[in-house]
Design an enzyme around this catalytic site. Structure first.
Site, PDB file in Angstrom:
ATOM      1  N   HIS A 172       0.841  -1.202   0.000  1.00  7.63           N
ATOM      2  CA  HIS A 172       0.000   0.000   0.000  1.00  7.63           C
ATOM      3  C   HIS A 172       0.874   1.248   0.000  1.00  7.63           C
ATOM      4  O   HIS A 172       1.773   1.381   0.824  1.00  7.63           O
ATOM      5  CB  HIS A 172      -0.921   0.016   1.232  1.00  7.63           C
ATOM      6  N   TYR A 216      -9.240   5.769   7.646  1.00  8.04           N
ATOM      7  CA  TYR A 216      -9.420   6.118   9.067  1.00  8.04           C
ATOM      8  C   TYR A 216     -10.433   7.247   9.098  1.00  8.04           C
ATOM      9  O   TYR A 216     -10.184   8.327   8.566  1.00  8.04           O
ATOM     10  CB  TYR A 216      -8.104   6.604   9.671  1.00  8.04           C
ATOM     11  N   PRO A 256      -4.268   0.886  18.672  1.00 13.24           N
ATOM     12  CA  PRO A 256      -3.974   0.405  17.313  1.00 13.24           C
ATOM     13  C   PRO A 256      -4.182   1.446  16.208  1.00 13.24           C
ATOM     14  O   PRO A 256      -3.885   1.185  15.059  1.00 13.24           O
ATOM     15  CB  PRO A 256      -4.934  -0.772  17.137  1.00 13.24           C
ATOM     16  N   LYS A 273       0.938   0.435  15.043  1.00 14.83           N
ATOM     17  CA  LYS A 273       2.315   0.354  15.526  1.00 14.83           C
ATOM     18  C   LYS A 273       2.605  -0.841  16.420  1.00 14.83           C
ATOM     19  O   LYS A 273       3.763  -1.187  16.647  1.00 14.83           O
ATOM     20  CB  LYS A 273       2.650   1.632  16.309  1.00 14.83           C
ATOM     21  N   TYR A 316       3.948   6.630   9.798  1.00  7.27           N
ATOM     22  CA  TYR A 316       3.113   5.479   9.430  1.00  7.27           C
ATOM     23  C   TYR A 316       3.949   4.384   8.753  1.00  7.27           C
ATOM     24  O   TYR A 316       3.771   3.204   9.052  1.00  7.27           O
ATOM     25  CB  TYR A 316       1.982   5.932   8.488  1.00  7.27           C
TER      26      TYR A 316
HETATM   27  P1  FAS Z   1       1.419 -11.149  22.164  1.00  6.81           P
HETATM   28  O1  FAS Z   1       0.453 -10.746  23.238  1.00  6.81           O
HETATM   29  O2  FAS Z   1       0.963 -11.241  20.762  1.00  6.81           O
HETATM   30  O3  FAS Z   1       2.039 -12.595  22.517  1.00  6.81           O
HETATM   31  C1  FAS Z   1       2.409 -12.916  23.841  1.00  6.81           C
HETATM   32  C2  FAS Z   1       2.333 -14.424  23.968  1.00  6.81           C
HETATM   33  O4  FAS Z   1       2.749 -14.774  25.291  1.00  6.81           O
HETATM   34  C3  FAS Z   1       0.904 -14.952  23.806  1.00  6.81           C
HETATM   35  O5  FAS Z   1       0.881 -16.000  22.879  1.00  6.81           O
HETATM   36  C4  FAS Z   1       0.517 -15.416  25.210  1.00  6.81           C
HETATM   37  O6  FAS Z   1      -0.326 -16.537  25.192  1.00  6.81           O
HETATM   38  C5  FAS Z   1       1.869 -15.746  25.802  1.00  6.81           C
HETATM   39  N1  FAS Z   1       1.900 -15.665  27.278  1.00  6.81           N
HETATM   40  C6  FAS Z   1       1.272 -14.770  28.061  1.00  6.81           C
HETATM   41  N2  FAS Z   1       1.549 -15.032  29.365  1.00  6.81           N
HETATM   42  C7  FAS Z   1       2.381 -16.124  29.389  1.00  6.81           C
HETATM   43  C8  FAS Z   1       3.011 -16.864  30.409  1.00  6.81           C
HETATM   44  N3  FAS Z   1       2.848 -16.530  31.688  1.00  6.81           N
HETATM   45  N4  FAS Z   1       3.787 -17.924  30.064  1.00  6.81           N
HETATM   46  C9  FAS Z   1       3.969 -18.243  28.755  1.00  6.81           C
HETATM   47  N5  FAS Z   1       3.398 -17.579  27.723  1.00  6.81           N
HETATM   48  C10 FAS Z   1       2.607 -16.528  28.058  1.00  6.81           C
HETATM   49  N6  FAS Z   1      -1.415  -4.068  16.731  1.00  6.81           N
HETATM   50  C11 FAS Z   1      -1.500  -3.443  15.545  1.00  6.81           C
HETATM   51  O7  FAS Z   1      -0.485  -3.010  15.015  1.00  6.81           O
HETATM   52  N7  FAS Z   1      -2.722  -3.297  14.933  1.00  6.81           N
HETATM   53  C12 FAS Z   1      -3.882  -3.802  15.491  1.00  6.81           C
HETATM   54  O8  FAS Z   1      -4.963  -3.660  14.937  1.00  6.81           O
HETATM   55  C13 FAS Z   1      -3.823  -4.464  16.718  1.00  6.81           C
HETATM   56  N8  FAS Z   1      -4.950  -4.996  17.304  1.00  6.81           N
HETATM   57  C14 FAS Z   1      -4.849  -5.614  18.530  1.00  6.81           C
HETATM   58  C15 FAS Z   1      -5.971  -6.167  19.173  1.00  6.81           C
HETATM   59  C16 FAS Z   1      -5.864  -6.789  20.429  1.00  6.81           C
HETATM   60  C17 FAS Z   1      -7.100  -7.370  21.107  1.00  6.81           C
HETATM   61  C18 FAS Z   1      -4.615  -6.852  21.066  1.00  6.81           C
HETATM   62  C19 FAS Z   1      -4.487  -7.483  22.442  1.00  6.81           C
HETATM   63  C20 FAS Z   1      -3.492  -6.324  20.440  1.00  6.81           C
HETATM   64  C21 FAS Z   1      -3.605  -5.711  19.171  1.00  6.81           C
HETATM   65  N9  FAS Z   1      -2.485  -5.179  18.503  1.00  6.81           N
HETATM   66  C22 FAS Z   1      -2.553  -4.565  17.314  1.00  6.81           C
HETATM   67  C23 FAS Z   1      -1.205  -5.275  19.085  1.00  6.81           C
HETATM   68  C24 FAS Z   1      -0.673  -6.659  18.796  1.00  6.81           C
HETATM   69  O9  FAS Z   1      -0.596  -6.877  17.426  1.00  6.81           O
HETATM   70  C25 FAS Z   1       0.646  -6.753  19.503  1.00  6.81           C
HETATM   71  O10 FAS Z   1       1.441  -5.597  19.274  1.00  6.81           O
HETATM   72  C26 FAS Z   1       1.416  -7.987  19.149  1.00  6.81           C
HETATM   73  O11 FAS Z   1       0.593  -9.099  19.366  1.00  6.81           O
HETATM   74  C27 FAS Z   1       2.662  -8.012  20.019  1.00  6.81           C
HETATM   75  O12 FAS Z   1       3.197  -9.261  19.953  1.00  6.81           O
HETATM   76  P2  FAS Z   1       3.850  -9.936  21.251  1.00  6.81           P
HETATM   77  O13 FAS Z   1       4.746  -8.947  21.904  1.00  6.81           O
HETATM   78  O14 FAS Z   1       4.393 -11.224  20.778  1.00  6.81           O
HETATM   79  O15 FAS Z   1       2.666 -10.151  22.282  1.00  6.81           O
HETATM   80  C1  PHB Z   2      -5.978  -4.006  10.925  1.00  5.00           C
HETATM   81  O1  PHB Z   2      -6.088  -4.270   9.722  1.00  5.00           O
HETATM   82  O2  PHB Z   2      -6.256  -4.822  11.830  1.00  5.00           O
HETATM   83  C2  PHB Z   2      -5.494  -2.632  11.328  1.00  5.00           C
HETATM   84  C3  PHB Z   2      -4.921  -1.813  10.375  1.00  5.00           C
HETATM   85  C4  PHB Z   2      -4.466  -0.554  10.744  1.00  5.00           C
HETATM   86  C5  PHB Z   2      -4.611  -0.135  12.057  1.00  5.00           C
HETATM   87  C6  PHB Z   2      -5.179  -0.971  13.019  1.00  5.00           C
HETATM   88  C7  PHB Z   2      -5.632  -2.233  12.644  1.00  5.00           C
HETATM   89  O3  PHB Z   2      -4.182   1.104  12.413  1.00  5.00           O
END
Ligand code: FAS
Ligand code: PHB
Length: 390
Positions: free
Chosen positions: A72, A201, A293, A297, A385
């Site tokens: 994109h 957005y 989100p 980032k 971005y």
């Molecule tokens: P994660 O949380 O992905 O992974 C951590 C892992 O550790 C998990 O698998 C968990 O099960 C495990 N864990 C936890 N406790 C533990 C323990 N005690 N022992 C062993 N394992 C354990 N980012 C964006 O850029 N755009 C988005 O739209 C977006 N939407 C999101 C929506 C939600 C609901 C959430 C929660 C996050 C969102 N994020 C988004 C952010 C997301 O993408 C994170 O930045 C990304 O998952 C980060 O990855 P990790 O640091 O690996 O953490």
């Molecule tokens: C998504 O596609 O999940 C998404 C994309 C851009 C954002 C947040 C979420 O800023």
């Protein structure tokens, strides 16, 4: 069992770190609390910065991304029906982002890790880091009722916001900075063609909306909802009706509805822990920070943490130099805080803050007018971005 680096968490941070270390001949065991299927079932990020794409290439996990990822070169900001495209490539000397779901990144990393036969222990219970301030760092866990211990040189806390790693650090040793937002994002995933070729957005008096996608046949849509809402309050029809009302008319007319594959509400918060190193324990990814989100980032910031941490650990094992691990925290935090600022700023500009009053609403409109009339203003959005340099 003994390993060089014990990684807690098999989300994108833990898996990417494990892969980069393995490529450098460094042994790492990953302990994950949930099953692989559960990890893959979480629908999260969708936009990859070029820095993350380059890391995945270095990790040997970019083949599918290159085939299926959507490059994109811009996205749209919409304010009360007016739309303004941010031309990322023109404003950043040709850079772009790739639309490719975090689920697919995680799947590619899992497959790569399985292919090289490194150890990932899923459904590990009571994972606990020990003696990371002492001379015998190790991690204990329980599996099938038996308690095990992994001795290691270093522990990488990649276990997300609710993980055990950050909680294992004594309160006085860690500073935590947080802002919780008075709303959440209701997200819906459906196998329907996206309403727009690029992300939109949308600021609207009824609330924020985001039109995103996972492919040309799968859409990912979000609307701002009060924190009191529950996902069962929102039928698919109610979601699509509200989503359309918040978009510019020409886009709303193109929205194709279809049954949701996933629907969930995520709270929004800004959060940073400082520092990110505690003796032999390092924090990376959501274990260290959370961003709303709105700036896309979260996943990308996890990637830059992993870049700095993996570089430091490789330097330690290859050259016996501790310089990289010693400055991991300060290097990572310098980029983290800039991404926190951008994510907070995008969130502040685009969402309805009902209690903030009319002046704040006018400031949001002024931000939009400034961006649409100033190349300098549009450039600041674009360079953040696509991702500030590592
Ligand atoms: P994660 O949380 O992905 O992974 C951590 C892992 O550790 C998990 O698998 C968990 O099960 C495990 N864990 C936890 N406790 C533990 C323990 N005690 N022992 C062993 N394992 C354990 N980012 C964006 O850029 N755009 C988005 O739209 C977006 N939407 C999101 C929506 C939600 C609901 C959430 C929660 C996050 C969102 N994020 C988004 C952010 C997301 O993408 C994170 O930045 C990304 O998952 C980060 O990855 P990790 O640091 O690996 O953490
Ligand atoms: C998504 O596609 O999940 C998404 C994309 C851009 C954002 C947040 C979420 O800023």
């Amino acid at each position: 069992m003994r390993t060089q680096v014990c990684i807690i968490g098999a989300g994108p941070s833990g898996l990417l770190l494990g892969q980069l270390l393995a490529k450098a001949g460094i042994d790492a065991v990953i302990l994950e609390a949930r099953s692989a299927d559960y990890v893959l079932s979480r629908i999260r990020a969708g936009v990859l910065e070029t820095g993350l794409v380059e890391l995945l290439e270095r990790a040997g996990c970019s083949d599918r991304l290159k085939k299926e990822g959507l490059v994109h070169h811009g996205f749209c900001l919409a304010f009360d029906g007016r739309a303004q495209r941010i031309n990322l490539s023109d404003l950043t000397g040709g850079r772009s982002v790739v639309v490719y779901g975090q689920t697919e990144v995680t799947r590619d990393l899992m497959d790569a890790r399985a292919a090289i036969g490194t150890v990932t222990i899923y459904e590990a219970e009571d994972v606990t880091p020990h003696d990371f301030d002492g001379s015998r760092p190790r991690v204990s866990y329980r599996k099938d009722g038996i308690t095990h211990e992994i001795e290691c040189d270093f522990i990488a806390g990649c276990d997300g916001f609710h993980g055990v790693s950050r909680r294992s650090v004594a309160g006085a040793a860690i500073a935590q900075f947080e802002r919780a937002y008075p709303f959440g994002w209701l997200g819906l995933l459906a196998d329907v063609p996206p309403a727009s070729e690029e992300l939109i957005y949308a600021h609207h008096e009824r609330g924020f909306a985001l039109a995103s996608m996972r492919s040309t046949t799968r859409s990912r849509y979000y609307i701002q909802v009060p924190l009191t809402n529950r996902v069962e309050d929102w039928s698919d029809d109610r979601f699509f009706d509200e989503f359309r009302r918040r978009l510019p008319e020409d886009v709303a007319e193109r929205v194709v509805t279809g049954p949701s594959l996933e629907k969930s509400i995520a709270p929004l918060r800004s959060f940073v822990a400082e520092p990110l190193r505690f003796g032999k324990l390092f924090l990376a990814g959501d274990a260290a920070h959370i961003v709303p989100p709105t700036g896309a980032k979260g996943l990308n910031l996890a990637a830059s943490d992993v870049h700095y941490l993996s570089s430091g650990l490789i330097e330690y094992y290859r050259e016996g130099s501790a310089g990289g691990i010693d400055n991991y925290s300060s290097r990572a935090l310098a980029r983290i805080w800039k991404a926190e600022r951008f994510s907070w700023w995008m969130t502040s500009m685009l969402h309805q803050f009902h209690e903030a009053g009319d002046f704040a609403a006018r400031m949001q409109l002024a931000e939009f007018d400034y961006i649409t009339s100033s190349t300098a203003a549009a450039t600041t959005i674009a360079e953040n971005y696509v991702g500030l340099p590592f």
